[in-house]
Structures are given as C-alpha cells and as structure tokens.
Design a protein around this motif. Structure first.
Motif, PDB file in Angstrom:
ATOM      1  N   SER A  97     -97.332  15.320 -31.635  1.00  0.00           N
ATOM      2  CA  SER A  97     -97.619  16.319 -30.603  1.00  0.00           C
ATOM      3  C   SER A  97     -96.321  16.711 -29.902  1.00  0.00           C
ATOM      4  O   SER A  97     -95.299  16.010 -30.002  1.00  0.00           O
ATOM      5  N   PHE A  99     -95.774  16.535 -26.787  1.00  0.00           N
ATOM      6  CA  PHE A  99     -95.507  15.455 -25.840  1.00  0.00           C
ATOM      7  C   PHE A  99     -94.793  14.300 -26.529  1.00  0.00           C
ATOM      8  O   PHE A  99     -93.802  13.757 -26.003  1.00  0.00           O
ATOM      9  N   GLN A 642     -96.651  20.446 -17.466  1.00  0.00           N
ATOM     10  CA  GLN A 642     -95.726  21.014 -18.437  1.00  0.00           C
ATOM     11  C   GLN A 642     -94.840  22.051 -17.767  1.00  0.00           C
ATOM     12  O   GLN A 642     -95.138  22.549 -16.684  1.00  0.00           O
ATOM     13  N   ILE A 647     -93.790  19.353 -22.547  1.00  0.00           N
ATOM     14  CA  ILE A 647     -95.037  18.749 -22.097  1.00  0.00           C
ATOM     15  C   ILE A 647     -94.710  17.401 -21.456  1.00  0.00           C
ATOM     16  O   ILE A 647     -94.247  16.476 -22.113  1.00  0.00           O
ATOM     17  N   ASN A 650    -100.370  14.768 -20.769  1.00  0.00           N
ATOM     18  CA  ASN A 650    -101.558  15.462 -21.263  1.00  0.00           C
ATOM     19  C   ASN A 650    -102.615  15.690 -20.187  1.00  0.00           C
ATOM     20  O   ASN A 650    -103.765  15.985 -20.501  1.00  0.00           O
ATOM     21  N   ASP A 659    -105.857  13.666 -19.994  1.00  0.00           N
ATOM     22  CA  ASP A 659    -105.543  13.261 -21.367  1.00  0.00           C
ATOM     23  C   ASP A 659    -106.157  14.184 -22.421  1.00  0.00           C
ATOM     24  O   ASP A 659    -106.685  13.726 -23.429  1.00  0.00           O
ATOM     25  N   GLU A 660    -106.071  15.480 -22.194  1.00  0.00           N
ATOM     26  CA  GLU A 660    -106.539  16.432 -23.202  1.00  0.00           C
ATOM     27  C   GLU A 660    -105.885  17.785 -22.963  1.00  0.00           C
ATOM     28  O   GLU A 660    -105.774  18.241 -21.833  1.00  0.00           O
ATOM     29  N   ARG A 661    -105.426  18.418 -24.042  1.00  0.00           N
ATOM     30  CA  ARG A 661    -104.812  19.736 -23.932  1.00  0.00           C
ATOM     31  C   ARG A 661    -105.553  20.801 -24.736  1.00  0.00           C
ATOM     32  O   ARG A 661    -105.396  21.983 -24.467  1.00  0.00           O
ATOM     33  N   GLU A 716    -100.844  25.491 -27.382  1.00  0.00           N
ATOM     34  CA  GLU A 716    -101.916  25.173 -28.322  1.00  0.00           C
ATOM     35  C   GLU A 716    -102.659  26.419 -28.804  1.00  0.00           C
ATOM     36  O   GLU A 716    -103.118  26.470 -29.944  1.00  0.00           O
TER      37      GLU A 716
END
Length: 749
Positions: A97, A99, A642, A647, A650, A659-661, A716
C-alpha cells in the motif's frame, strides 16, 4: 466496522496527541522535536506541507497536526537502503500500500534499475548523472519530459527549467496542472494575475469570508487559526461544499488552553450543501440576485460599487444582460441549492463591506472550473471586492512551493522572463508550448517519450487513470526520480530507472562554501528562506540543487552557466534570479538577512493587466449536471491522515473512519434507493464518453452530503478518472466530477 463517531470540534488536545504520537513512532521524540521547534520560524525550516503563510507574530509552536506528521515522515529513522531493495523485488513492492511504501524509510543512496532487471541496485553518483545526461542528449528535447512537484525550492526550480530550456524543451508537466491551473487561467484572463490578491492581515479586516470547495481542517490546518481570529474580529464565515466538514464547524486552537476547555469556537455559521459541480450556478444566482436588488433599490450604489465598475472593469453590460437570461429554476437545479438560500447568500454579501472568497481543488478540478472561478470574480467585481483591504480573491495552494515553482518558470509555456534568461546565458529558448501532465501521460502511452524525470512528486498515484499512467511511464527508456522516499511511481520504471536520493526540507545542507539554504513562496506571494537543521539520514544524499547543477554541467560542456559555482553557493543562483525574474530585485540580500520578499501583485493594486487593461466581467455557460438514471456524481477527497499522495495512516479521525481507505461516502437516501446498507462492499464503475473503468471493493459509509453525490479517497479512486476528462481551458483532470454506478461486490472466497 471501521466507523466511529465524528468529533464535534477540530484541533484541540486530540491534534496534539496524534501529532506527537506520529513524531515518536516515525522520527523519535528527540529528533522530531528538534525539527518541530524550528518549523516555520524565522531562520528555521519551512513546513514541507501546505503553503499557508506564517503570521508576523509567531508562536513558539508555529505548526499544525499535519505539519508535524509531514516532518515526522521526512525525519523518520527507518532507511530504505541497498539491503532493503536487494530483498524486495519491484514486482513485490507493487503489492504494498502507499502507507507501507512510505513507512519503508528515507532513501539512503543512489540506485539504478538496469534493463531487464527486477531490482534496484546501487550506482555511483557520477555514473548516475552521466547516464542521465547521455540519455537526455540522445532523446533530445521533444522526447524528454521534466516533471516538478510543489516541494521543490525556488533555486532548484529555476535551475531545472533553465537546463530544460537550454536543451530546447518546454515539456514541463507539474503538479499545478493537476491542482490550481484552473485558478491561474481564470484569474489571468479576468484580473491579469494568476495568483490571489489578499494578504494574511486582510482576514482580520474582512466582514464576510466564503470558503468554497475547500476543507482547511485537513488540507490547510493552519488556516483555521486565521479563520478563528477573523471570526473573533467579527467576520461571518460561510462554508460552501458538498460535504459538511468538522474543520469548518468548530475549532479549538491546540495552543490555547481556554479554547480547549470551552470546546473550541464556532467558525462557519452556515453551511451551503452545493451539488457536486453546482458552484458555477450558485455564483451566477448570487450575481443575478444582486443585480435584481440594485435595479429595485432607490440607490443602486447601496448594492453595487458603480464607481469601481465604471473605473476599473470592462464588459459589465454584457455580463448583466447574460445573467438576466438565466432562469431561477435552472440555477436551482444545477446548483442543488434552493433559490431562497441563494438569495440569502446574496443578501449577506450585499451587507458585507469587505469580502474574501477562498477556494481550492473542490473548484479547480471540475469540468467547468475556469468558468466557475470566473463567476466568483464576477460577483467580487460587482461590489469592488478586489484590490482593497480586507477583501479579495484567495486560491489556497496545496503544496509548500507550488506557487514559487511557477514563478520560477516551471510551466509548459515559456515564462515571461524568457528574453532576459536568453540574454544572460546566451541561448534561444523554444517558443512552442510543451507537454502538461495529461499531455505527458498521453505522449508516454504513444511511446513518444524516451526520458521522463521527476523532481519530487509521485505521478502514478497523483494522476488520473492510474493503470494508463503507470503503463505510460514504463514505456520510456529512462525514468529519473529525485526523491526523499520510496513511492509508487518508482515501481513503474522505464527500461532503465534511477532513484536519486535528495536532502529533505528538514536536513542540513552543507557544501564546500558553507551551510546553504533555499527559498520558497507561499500562497500570498511572500518569499522567504528555509534552512534544514537535522543531520542528513545518510552521507550519500545530495541536494536537489547540487544534482541538477551536476546534470547541467554534464549536459552542456561550456561556460554559459556557472553550474559548479551554483552547486556550492545557492546565493549565486539567487543573484541570477534577481537579474532575470521580475520582482526579485534585492532577492539574495533580502533573504540572507532573514527577511521576507513581498512580490508585487498588480491586481491587488487595481492595476489589471488583461486584454482590456481592466478587470473583466465574463459570460459563462452553465454545465449540464445530468447523469444516467441510477448513477451518482463522485468527487475524490483526502483523509485527515494524508497529504497529497503521502499516507500518514489509514484513519480519518474527522470523518469517523478507522483503519480503512477504500470507502465511499453516500447520502442515506441514495443508499436506500439502491437497496444498499452501511458497511456493504461495492464495486465502483465510472462512465465517460462510452468508456468504463472499474475500481473494486469500496466500503459504504453514510455521510452528510447532497442526494446524488458521493465521495471517495484519493488516490484509491483515481483509477476512475478518465485521462481525457479535463477542465475546459486549463486541462486539469476532473477528479471532482466523476459519473459512477455501483454494485455489490462479489463475496470473497
């Protein structure tokens, strides 16, 4: 589910805690704190994040949460060295990723990916520069493209564009092409200057501040302090944006204990939930309402500034006639805002003596971005709100020196100082426009570029149509990456690729002539010095200026430019800039004294360098916002964790995401109409000119935004943005206007 309650206030102790946690984990408290204490201080380091200016009276902690994160990323202890690249083939790194790539650490030595190889391996500096020069010479100007990010210094940018034009190329794609190009085009045509017309102290004098298509709480957090002070001085702040953002609702200054105890203070007193792409119609409606009020008033000058209009503007009659033809039903439909709310906004504006309008990429990345910004200018001209204290136009730049790079000539058009540059260095510059970002990607696709160099930046993650961009870069013979850290663009190399690790903004830069510093220009035309204070992470690093001067010396074996002397003494570059670039008289001496150079802004003095010699009213046609039945309009956004393509984590604390993008924010009505529910995984498909692009597995999050609108994170969702879909007149990719459909994802095995 990765959701939590959104905070009711931005800033406060939570910002302090998150900033220091990031510093501790990435850089270590001792090294990180040392960098923070000189950040944005006179004689210190300019923040590598946003371009918001520093106040005259600075606190001891003149940085925000995201500025601290930017410093932590640059000052991090981890190293991406030869052993790291030996253990990680490029093909495997592509699966990481953004990140994870950033967490790999600072680049520690020059690297090369040879033809047919699957790894980057070490290369000597002289060999790397020699390879770059020989490939550029063989490619020639037409088949060479030189990309620039907004992080580059004025000195590096000036040298970069000089050596490119001496080669004979105007192929200078840069990050401005993807962000504020629309602002520059619109403002040059209407007020004669492609920059804003306000200074920081104007905010304290303003009666009304409109923040349109901008989320300063995440993208320009230090702006919140300015807005807080303006609000305390009596200004009304109105937010115009599809999403309601916490950063413009309430703000608690992290350095003001009483502010934190009180739960912060209110910023925007009103939020106008405009439709995606509806800003043009909204501003046309405000203009229409003002003209109607002026016509009905006993004294029209109570609504319009007729003296200003007559003396300083042109084309008013054409504008007034055009606005009169616009139907309210159509303006309501296109803006997504009821007529009553538009009329109320017009009334607030008419009562305000001094108004500032701020905007960012929420406007500039629309298909009709140039026309939208011109409509803002129209409304501001009606009441003379350009060129007087407490009022004006304020495009808020995203990266710390993106405006300075353009001032220094980073542009796919020949800069206005070309003749002076030619005379100083004895060459003839090319006159035909070169390639911008979209043109560069398209040329790469066609196999028309042999050398693509990147002075910073992460084009594959930043640009539209991700897969096509990556493939286009990989078709070249040589890619060159001047960078501080690993990023995705380096993983789609040409046949041969160089990674040239450079000093960061926070690193000390010492040459044989002594300690050096660079300069940057902020969003308001102030140029000042930036000095790194930390030991470089590796003795093998070179400054951007030093490696570009070495390239110039290798490319041009003559004495027209003192490349070697410039590499050792950046003051000599500043002396050359002062002789060549208008407005930089005394530049070297001013910044050497630790003072700031204020660049002249003719429009701010009501000297309008347009075709008519006056500020110009324009007539603009509104765009159609129609999409196919069942489709939505999607805009890309950043998370609070970010900055551009970097990043930090997340999470998105201000929008309640953990914890999700890969998420899509939707109106609950649109969810119900499609039989979808919170936490469901869906695939997104964009539709443009008969083409479709699909990005899989995005998690639905209900959010406060208008019906028919949706939002998802950049980069994304970049794969959904068509390369051919650009803003009319500026060529900026339309990341804030994507027609999509969505369907439940197939269950994973």
């Amino acid at each position: 589910m990765p959701f939590h309650d959104k905070p009711r206030v931005a800033g406060g102790l939570a910002s302090v805690a998150h900033a220091m946690d990031h510093i501790a984990r990435r850089a270590g408290l001792r090294r990180g704190t040392k960098a923070l204490l000189v950040l944005n201080q006179i004689g210190g380091t300019d923040c590598p994040g946003c371009a918001w200016p520093e106040p005259a009276d600075r606190s001891s902690f003149e940085f925000c949460e995201n500025g601290a994160k930017a410093v932590a990323e640059e000052a991090m202890a981890a190293r991406a060295d030869a052993a790291f690249f030996a253990a990680q083939p490029i093909s495997d790194l592509r699966g990481w990723s953004d990140f994870e790539l950033g967490a790999a650490g600072r680049l520690a030595q020059p690297l090369v990916k040879r033809a047919g190889a699957g790894h980057y391996t070490p290369i000597a500096w002289d060999d790397a520069i020699g390879l770059w020069a020989s490939e550029m010479r063989a490619a020639g100007p037409a088949r060479t493209a030189l990309y620039t990010s907004g992080r580059a210094s004025n000195e590096a940018a000036f040298v970069y564009q000089l050596l490119g034009r001496m080669l004979g190329s105007n192929n200078f794609p840069d990050c401005s092409n993807m962000c504020h190009e629309s602002s520059g085009v619109a403002l040059k045509a209407t007020v004669g200057v492609g920059k804003g017309t306000v200074q920081l102290d104007d905010f304290a004098r303003a009666d009304l501040i409109l923040v349109i298509g901008q989320n300063p709480g995440t993208n320009h957090p230090r702006m919140l302090s300015t807005l807080r002070e303006a609000r305390a001085a009596g200004a009304t702040i109105i937010s115009v944006n599809p999403l309601r953002e916490v950063g413009l609702a309430r703000f608690a200054h992290p350095q003001a204990p009483m502010d934190i105890l009180r739960g912060g203070g209110e910023l925007a007193t009103e939020h106008i939930a405009v439709a995606i792409g509806g800003d043009l119609a909204l501003m046309q409606g405000v203009g229409k309402a003002l003209l109607a009020r002026a016509a009905a008033a006993p004294d029209a000058s109570s609504v319009l500034d007729h003296a200003f209009i007559v003396t300083h503007t042109s084309d008013f009659d054409d504008y007034a006639a055009h606005v009169a033809t616009l139907a309210w039903d159509d303006l309501e439909a296109r803006s997504g805002v009821p007529r009553a709310a538009i009329e109320q906004l017009a009334d607030r504006y008419a009562r305000a003596e001094r108004t500032i309008v701020c905007w960012a990429m929420g406007l500039t990345q629309q298909p009709h971005a140039v026309a939208t910004i011109q409509e803002i200018v129209n409304v501001m001209l009606l009441r003379g709100n350009v060129g007087r204290p407490g009022a004006g136009l304020c495009p808020v730049r995203g990266h710390s020196n993106v405006q300075g790079d353009r001032t220094m000539g980073i542009d796919h058009h020949l800069p206005p100082f070309a003749a002076a540059m030619e005379a100083a260095f004895g060459f003839v510059a090319p006159t035909a426009p070169g390639l911008d970002v979209v043109g560069t990607i398209a040329a790469g696709e066609r196999g028309e570029l042999d050398v693509i160099a990147f002075l910073g930046g992460n084009l594959v993650s930043a640009a539209p149509d991700t897969d096509r961009t990556a493939a286009a870069m990989a078709r070249s013979k040589l890619t060159v990456h001047i960078a501080t850290k690993l990023n995705r663009t380096q993983l789609y190399p040409g046949e041969v690729s160089l990674i040239l690790p450079c000093l960061g903004r926070t690193d000390r830069d010492v040459s044989s002539a002594g300690e050096q510093f660079v300069t940057v220009e902020d969003s308001m035309g102030l140029v000042h010095a930036s000095r790194g204070r930390l030991p470089p992470p590796s003795p093998a690093l070179r400054s951007e200026v030093a490696m570009l001067c070495a390239l110039g010396e290798a490319l041009f074996d003559d004495e027209r430019v003192p490349w070697a002397a410039w590499a050792q003494d950046y003051g000599a570059i500043r002396q050359a800039i002062a002789q060549i670039v208008p407005g930089f008289a005394g530049f070297a001496e001013t910044v050497a004294r630790g003072e700031t150079l204020q660049l002249a802004n003719a429009a701010a003095d009501r000297d309008f360098h347009t075709q008519t010699g006056k500020a110009r009213f324009t007539c603009n046609q509104g765009p159609s916002l129609d999409v196919a039945p069942g489709h939505l309009r999607l805009m890309t956004i950043r998370s609070h964790d970010q900055f551009n393509t970097t990043i930090y984590g997340n999470d998105d604390r201000y929008r309640g995401i953990t914890d999700e993008r890969r998420v899509i924010f939707m109106n609950t009505y649109d969810m119900a109409a499609r039989g979808l529910h919170e936490g469901q995984w869906v695939d997104l498909t964009s539709h443009f000119a008969g083409q479709q692009r699909t990005a899989p597995r995005f998690l639905i999050v209900p959010y406060d935004l208008p019906r028919g609108a949706a939002a998802s994170y950049f980069p994304e969702a970049n794969a959904l943005v068509p390369l051919e879909s650009v803003a009319l007149g500026s060529g900026t990719p339309t990341s804030k206007w994507i027609e999509i459909s969505l369907w439940p994802s197939e269950p994973r095995a």
